[in-house]
Write a protein that holds these residues in place. Structure first.
Motif, short mmCIF file in Angstrom:
data_model
loop_
_atom_site.label_atom_id
_atom_site.label_comp_id
_atom_site.label_asym_id
_atom_site.label_seq_id
_atom_site.Cartn_x
_atom_site.Cartn_y
_atom_site.Cartn_z
N CYS A 217 17.17 21.41 16.49
CA CYS A 217 18.17 20.44 17.07
C CYS A 217 18.59 18.69 16.89
O CYS A 217 17.50 18.42 16.80
CB CYS A 217 18.69 21.01 18.76
SG CYS A 217 19.33 19.65 19.27
N CYS A 220 18.29 17.48 20.33
CA CYS A 220 16.49 16.98 21.16
C CYS A 220 15.41 17.39 20.37
O CYS A 220 14.62 17.26 20.59
CB CYS A 220 16.88 17.78 21.86
SG CYS A 220 16.77 19.68 21.97
N CYS A 231 22.75 24.75 20.85
CA CYS A 231 20.94 24.20 21.20
C CYS A 231 20.77 25.21 22.76
O CYS A 231 21.59 24.12 24.18
CB CYS A 231 20.90 22.96 20.95
SG CYS A 231 18.84 22.62 22.18
N CYS A 234 19.49 22.01 24.77
CA CYS A 234 20.44 20.83 25.52
C CYS A 234 21.70 20.95 25.29
O CYS A 234 22.59 19.94 25.35
CB CYS A 234 20.38 19.19 24.93
SG CYS A 234 20.31 19.32 23.25
N SER A 236 23.16 20.78 22.50
CA SER A 236 23.86 20.32 21.42
C SER A 236 24.69 21.16 20.22
O SER A 236 23.88 21.98 19.95
CB SER A 236 22.94 19.41 21.04
OG SER A 236 23.56 18.99 19.69
ZN ZN Z 1 18.83 20.52 21.41
#
Ligand code: ZN
Length: 319
Positions: A217, A220, A231, A234, A236
């Protein structure tokens, strides 16, 4: 079809969502001959399915059918005529057939069991058409995924299990990939093809270059495998590929005996490898007897160049 026609056809298909197929009753109760034929076809030699003495001494106390036979106890014969008056599943299939989606392949099957079945249990099912996808381009062809949910119970009404079953109804000859070349006589059959998607193409491209790439990711830094668009830590969508060292340990493994696919050697050791970078992946464990594989064993990657367009990682014991 024009966009409007496509939308109208999809609306017609989706009118079937939530409809019940009705109760279907198995032709025969759970019985020894069908179990015997099944385990012989699969090549499963576990005596608990066929030997009353061995079964009595097992935790089951009596003969059981393989749990995955669940659907066999209510399956209609291949030449079975549609139910009298029709049922929504048959109508849906006819609609798809008439629109050219005449080929079918089962793509997903998830079963849950409430208890083991026993000889004499007589099953019936209640089936609901769960969902119908929009038209998708797949490797096999252009088609619609149809998902059904099936509840299994005894004729006395005791629930024994359930299944979510998904098929792809597709137009023959519209596939993205040409069909796998038939092996010529004496030639080893090719490994099954992985399903390459926009998310995982980098992994197989990396493998062709003998690089073990895993997703990280970008937001993070958490690693993940198998590849996913987003992800889990988080949320993303931003990611990059990180090259792994190829060193790790056997986190867990199975030794597969059956069913046997001609492209593989059996018994086949399949490991869940924990990479030293901290994520895990599934791969064959090679270079030792399958019975010698141990949890925690240090391993390192090697590359199986299986054919011109398929390279896969495998792991052997680290020196
Ligand atoms: Zn992440």
């Amino acid at each position: 079809m024009t966009t409007t026609e496509t939308d109208e056809f999809l609306a017609k298909l989706r009118a079937f969502e939530g409809l019940e197929v009705g109760i279907e009753v198995g032709a025969d109760p759970v019985n020894q001959p069908m179990i015997r034929h099944w385990v012989e076809a699969i090549g499963d030699e576990n005596p608990v399915y066929v030997d009353p003495d061995a079964a009595r001494q097992s935790v089951h106390g009596q003969v059981i059918p393989p749990p995955v036979m669940l659907q066999a106890w209510v399956m209609r014969g291949i030449r079975a005529r549609p139910a009298v008056g029709g049922n929504p599943r048959d109508e849906l299939m006819r609609l798809l057939d008439e629109a050219g989606y005449s080929s079918v392949v089962a793509t997903n099957c998830e079963q849950e069991y409430d208890r083991m079945l026993h000889l004499g249990d007589h099953l019936r099912t209640r089936t609901v058409i769960d969902s119908i996808s929009e038209e998708k381009q797949t490797g096999l062809g252009i088609g619609h995924f149809v998902t059904t949910r099936v509840e299994y119970e005894t004729l006395e009404g005791e629930p024994v299990g359930r299944m979510q079953f998904r098929i792809l109804k597709f137009k023959p000859g519209t596939g993205r990939q040409s069909p796998a070349k038939e092996p010529t006589k004496g030639e080893r059959p090719r490994r099954p093809r992985p399903s390459i998607t926009a998310d995982n193409a980098f992994f197989f491209e990396g493998a062709r270059q003998h690089r073990l790439l895993i997703q990280r990711c970008s937001t993070c830094g958490v690693l993940r495998h198998p590849p996913e668009p987003r992800c889990a830590a988080c949320g993303s969508y931003e990611w990059e590929a990180q090259e792994a060292s190829g060193r790790g340990v056997v986190y867990s493994f199975v030794v597969n005996h059956y069913p046997q696919v001609p492209a593989f050697d059996y018994p086949l050791a399949v490991g869940l490898i924990e990479l030293e970078e901290g994520t895990r992946l599934v791969a064959n464990v090679v270079g030792l007897e399958p019975s010698d594989v141990r949890i925690g064993m240090p391993v390192e990657v090697e590359w199986l160049d299986l054919d011109p367009d398929l390279t896969l990682p495998a792991f052997h014991p680290a020196p």
